[in-house]
Motif scaffolding. Structure first.
Motif, PDB file in Angstrom:
ATOM      1  N   ASP A  10       0.776  -1.226   0.103  1.00  0.00           N
ATOM      2  CA  ASP A  10      -0.004   0.080   0.143  1.00  0.00           C
ATOM      3  C   ASP A  10       1.031   1.171  -0.069  1.00  0.00           C
ATOM      4  O   ASP A  10       0.444   2.168   0.766  1.00  0.00           O
ATOM      5  CB  ASP A  10      -0.913   0.046   1.102  1.00  0.00           C
ATOM      6  N   ASP A  45      -1.877 -11.300   2.316  1.00  0.00           N
ATOM      7  CA  ASP A  45      -3.614 -11.111   2.336  1.00  0.00           C
ATOM      8  C   ASP A  45      -3.705  -9.364   2.276  1.00  0.00           C
ATOM      9  O   ASP A  45      -4.436  -8.657   1.418  1.00  0.00           O
ATOM     10  CB  ASP A  45      -4.257 -11.659   3.469  1.00  0.00           C
ATOM     11  N   ALA A  46      -2.709  -8.831   2.925  1.00  0.00           N
ATOM     12  CA  ALA A  46      -2.759  -7.271   3.122  1.00  0.00           C
ATOM     13  C   ALA A  46      -2.199  -6.742   1.693  1.00  0.00           C
ATOM     14  O   ALA A  46      -2.784  -5.908   1.172  1.00  0.00           O
ATOM     15  CB  ALA A  46      -1.591  -6.863   4.058  1.00  0.00           C
ATOM     16  N   TYR A  48      -2.557  -8.088  -1.273  1.00  0.00           N
ATOM     17  CA  TYR A  48      -3.510  -8.519  -2.285  1.00  0.00           C
ATOM     18  C   TYR A  48      -4.725  -7.649  -1.981  1.00  0.00           C
ATOM     19  O   TYR A  48      -5.315  -6.969  -2.794  1.00  0.00           O
ATOM     20  CB  TYR A  48      -4.059  -9.645  -2.160  1.00  0.00           C
ATOM     21  N   GLU A  49      -5.144  -7.228  -0.565  1.00  0.00           N
ATOM     22  CA  GLU A  49      -6.373  -6.402  -0.270  1.00  0.00           C
ATOM     23  C   GLU A  49      -5.950  -4.835  -0.895  1.00  0.00           C
ATOM     24  O   GLU A  49      -6.755  -4.178  -1.391  1.00  0.00           O
ATOM     25  CB  GLU A  49      -6.383  -6.326   1.139  1.00  0.00           C
ATOM     26  N   SER A  50      -4.520  -4.553  -0.767  1.00  0.00           N
ATOM     27  CA  SER A  50      -4.314  -3.153  -1.217  1.00  0.00           C
ATOM     28  C   SER A  50      -4.326  -3.024  -2.924  1.00  0.00           C
ATOM     29  O   SER A  50      -4.843  -2.137  -3.245  1.00  0.00           O
ATOM     30  CB  SER A  50      -2.989  -2.698  -0.714  1.00  0.00           C
ATOM     31  N   ALA A  53      -8.028  -2.986  -3.987  1.00  0.00           N
ATOM     32  CA  ALA A  53      -8.489  -1.605  -3.783  1.00  0.00           C
ATOM     33  C   ALA A  53      -8.068  -0.558  -4.882  1.00  0.00           C
ATOM     34  O   ALA A  53      -8.598   0.100  -5.448  1.00  0.00           O
ATOM     35  CB  ALA A  53      -8.214  -1.206  -2.349  1.00  0.00           C
ATOM     36  N   THR A 218      -7.390 -13.714  -4.971  1.00  0.00           N
ATOM     37  CA  THR A 218      -7.645 -12.493  -5.466  1.00  0.00           C
ATOM     38  C   THR A 218      -7.014 -12.290  -6.941  1.00  0.00           C
ATOM     39  O   THR A 218      -7.351 -11.577  -7.698  1.00  0.00           O
ATOM     40  CB  THR A 218      -7.167 -11.330  -4.717  1.00  0.00           C
TER      41      THR A 218
END
Length: 476
Positions: A10, A45-46, A48-50, A53, A218
């Protein structure tokens, strides 16, 4: 003072959630010089979440804007050249002079190429392909891309992975090799100054980290440069979730030297292409097939070039060949040479140099046969092997008789021979009277067990897009 290498998630530099790290070893000395984050599923996970988004915004950014940002990144990488070169050299043992002359400029050029390429994607022209209906093609980004890069060209491979992906409008989670994360993280930190947070994320770690990157739900596409074993594992994992896969795997590049070739020039160039980066290149010129009538002469010339190739400290401007990357690779190269069959002969090198680090003497081994281990399998070190052939058909047959299909070269002064042989070689690249010359405009990628998908060129950008057909009913 040791380096501490963090993840970039991120747009921020962060430690692994667990606080765990892996050791970084200087291949010139075998000594610890730093640590890197050992990422777990939580970190992946963090990332891919970033990336997911960020994709919602990045996919709407115009090609013109993406180009401008990539050009700014290229300028910043060029401005940070000496810092990147120092980091890459410490992490890999690569000679600084060669990094400065070749790899850093190539990395910058690739970023600039894909910056421009993002604005010229092509498709079938819009039109009425059936009465009363207008069709057109949309070429769209795929989504979030999971990527795994190797240790032999950390900086170049990172650029070759992320640049076409984000130029096409995708976002990326990239995992560098556990032995060589330094330049990739530095590169991502530079890019973070220009890209929206989450467009380019880097997670450091081991094989388990790589598996987590590849298997994450993801990811809509996964890309790897690595071994055949790793590539097959990635392909199986991707198939389980219908992900796209882009595989750049191993190679066993035949170098076919005909009797009419300029033997002196060929020996010089082949030695350079075989010993560059200590032979740790899937396209390295390390499998020579030479016409029987000139075999002894050519082998002697290659052995002389091997003995002339300077090995040593990356800070010495005259050094051409640095160390192998790690202890495991040293053991692999040593094992191959120790198992040299009785019908073959070591003409030069064949030994480790010194007791510190992972240096190996540039080596030439003649008298190999087609079914020998060293003729069929990737040594991935500064070891050039020599076989002979009787005629053109025998040369092509032996060249193609490996499971790999990445790259090859033909050495002859006869253009007809070069044209015939080039068309019959089952390799993704054929060089004529040269070897390992790559340009951003031309594709790089292999056949057979060398994988599928292209790096470099517009073909790479195509691989990171998907095609959508839109049809309008325009009938009155």
């Amino acid at each position: 003072m040791t380096r501490t290498i963090q993840n970039v998630i991120d747009g921020k530099s962060v430690d692994a959630a667990s606080g765990r790290t892996t050791d970084l070893i200087d291949p010139c000395t075998g000594e610890l010089f730093g640590t890197a984050a050992l990422s777990s599923d939580l970190d992946v996970d963090a990332a891919y979440e970033s990336a997911a988004a960020a994709f919602e915004l990045w996919k709407t950014v115009s090609p013109r804007e993406r180009q401008a940002l990539l050009l700014q990144i290229a300028d910043a990488v060029e401005a940070a050249a000496e810092e990147l070169i120092a980091a890459e050299s410490q992490n890999t043992g690569k000679p600084i002079a060669l990094l400065r002359a070749d790899e850093l400029p190539d990395a910058v050029d690739q970023i600039r190429f894909f910056a421009g390429a993002s604005r010229v994607l092509e498709g079938l022209s819009a039109g009425e392909y059936t009465s009363g209906h207008t069709s057109y093609i949309r070429r769209e980004p795929i989504g979030v891309i999971g990527q795994v890069a190797p240790w032999n060209y950390p900086l170049l491979e990172a650029v070759g992975k992320f640049a076409p992906a984000i130029a096409a409008g995708n976002t990326v989670v990239l995992k560098p090799s556990d032995t060589t994360p330094v330049s990739t993280v530095l590169l991502a930190s530079i890019a973070a100054e220009f890209l929206p947070p989450g467009v380019l994320n880097v997670v450091c770690g081991d094989r388990d980290t790589g598996r987590a990157v590849v298997s994450h739900p993801t990811a809509q596409m996964v890309a790897i440069t690595g071994s055949v074993r790793a590539g097959f594992e990635v392909a199986r994992t991707a198939a389980d979730d219908a992900k796209r896969a882009h595989l750049e795997l191993g190679g066993k590049s035949p170098v076919i030297v005909f009797a009419d070739a300029d033997l002196d020039s060929a020996a010089t160039t082949i030695a350079e292409a075989g010993y560059y980066n200590a032979g740790q290149d899937c396209t390295a010129a390390t499998r020579v097939l030479v016409a029987e009538s000139v075999a002894d002469d050519f082998a002697a010339r290659l052995a002389e070039r091997a003995r002339e190739t300077k090995v040593g400290s990356p800070t010495d401007p005259d050094v051409f060949c640095g160390p192998l990357n790690n202890a495991n690779q040293l053991a692999q190269v040593s094992g191959f040479v120790e198992r040299t069959p009785g019908h073959a002969a070591v003409l030069a090198g064949g030994t480790q140099l010194g007791t510190r680090g992972y240096f190996w003497a540039p080596t030439v081994i003649a008298g190999l046969r087609q079914d020998d281990e060293m003729s069929q399998n990737e040594i991935f070190g500064p070891v050039i092997t020599i076989q002979t052939f009787s005629d053109e058909a025998d040369a092509v047959r032996s060249a193609n008789d490996v499971r790999f299909g990445l790259a090859s070269s033909v050495w002859t002064t006869d253009n007809s021979t070069a044209m015939r042989v080039s068309s019959r070689l089952d390799f993704g690249t054929v060089w004529v009277n040269c070897h390992t010359v790559n340009v951003s405009e031309m594709p790089h990628g292999g056949f057979k067990h060398s994988g599928y998908g292209k790096n470099l060129s517009m073909y790479a950008l195509d691989d990171y897009t998907r095609i959508k057909h839109v049809m309008h009913n325009i009938a009155p």
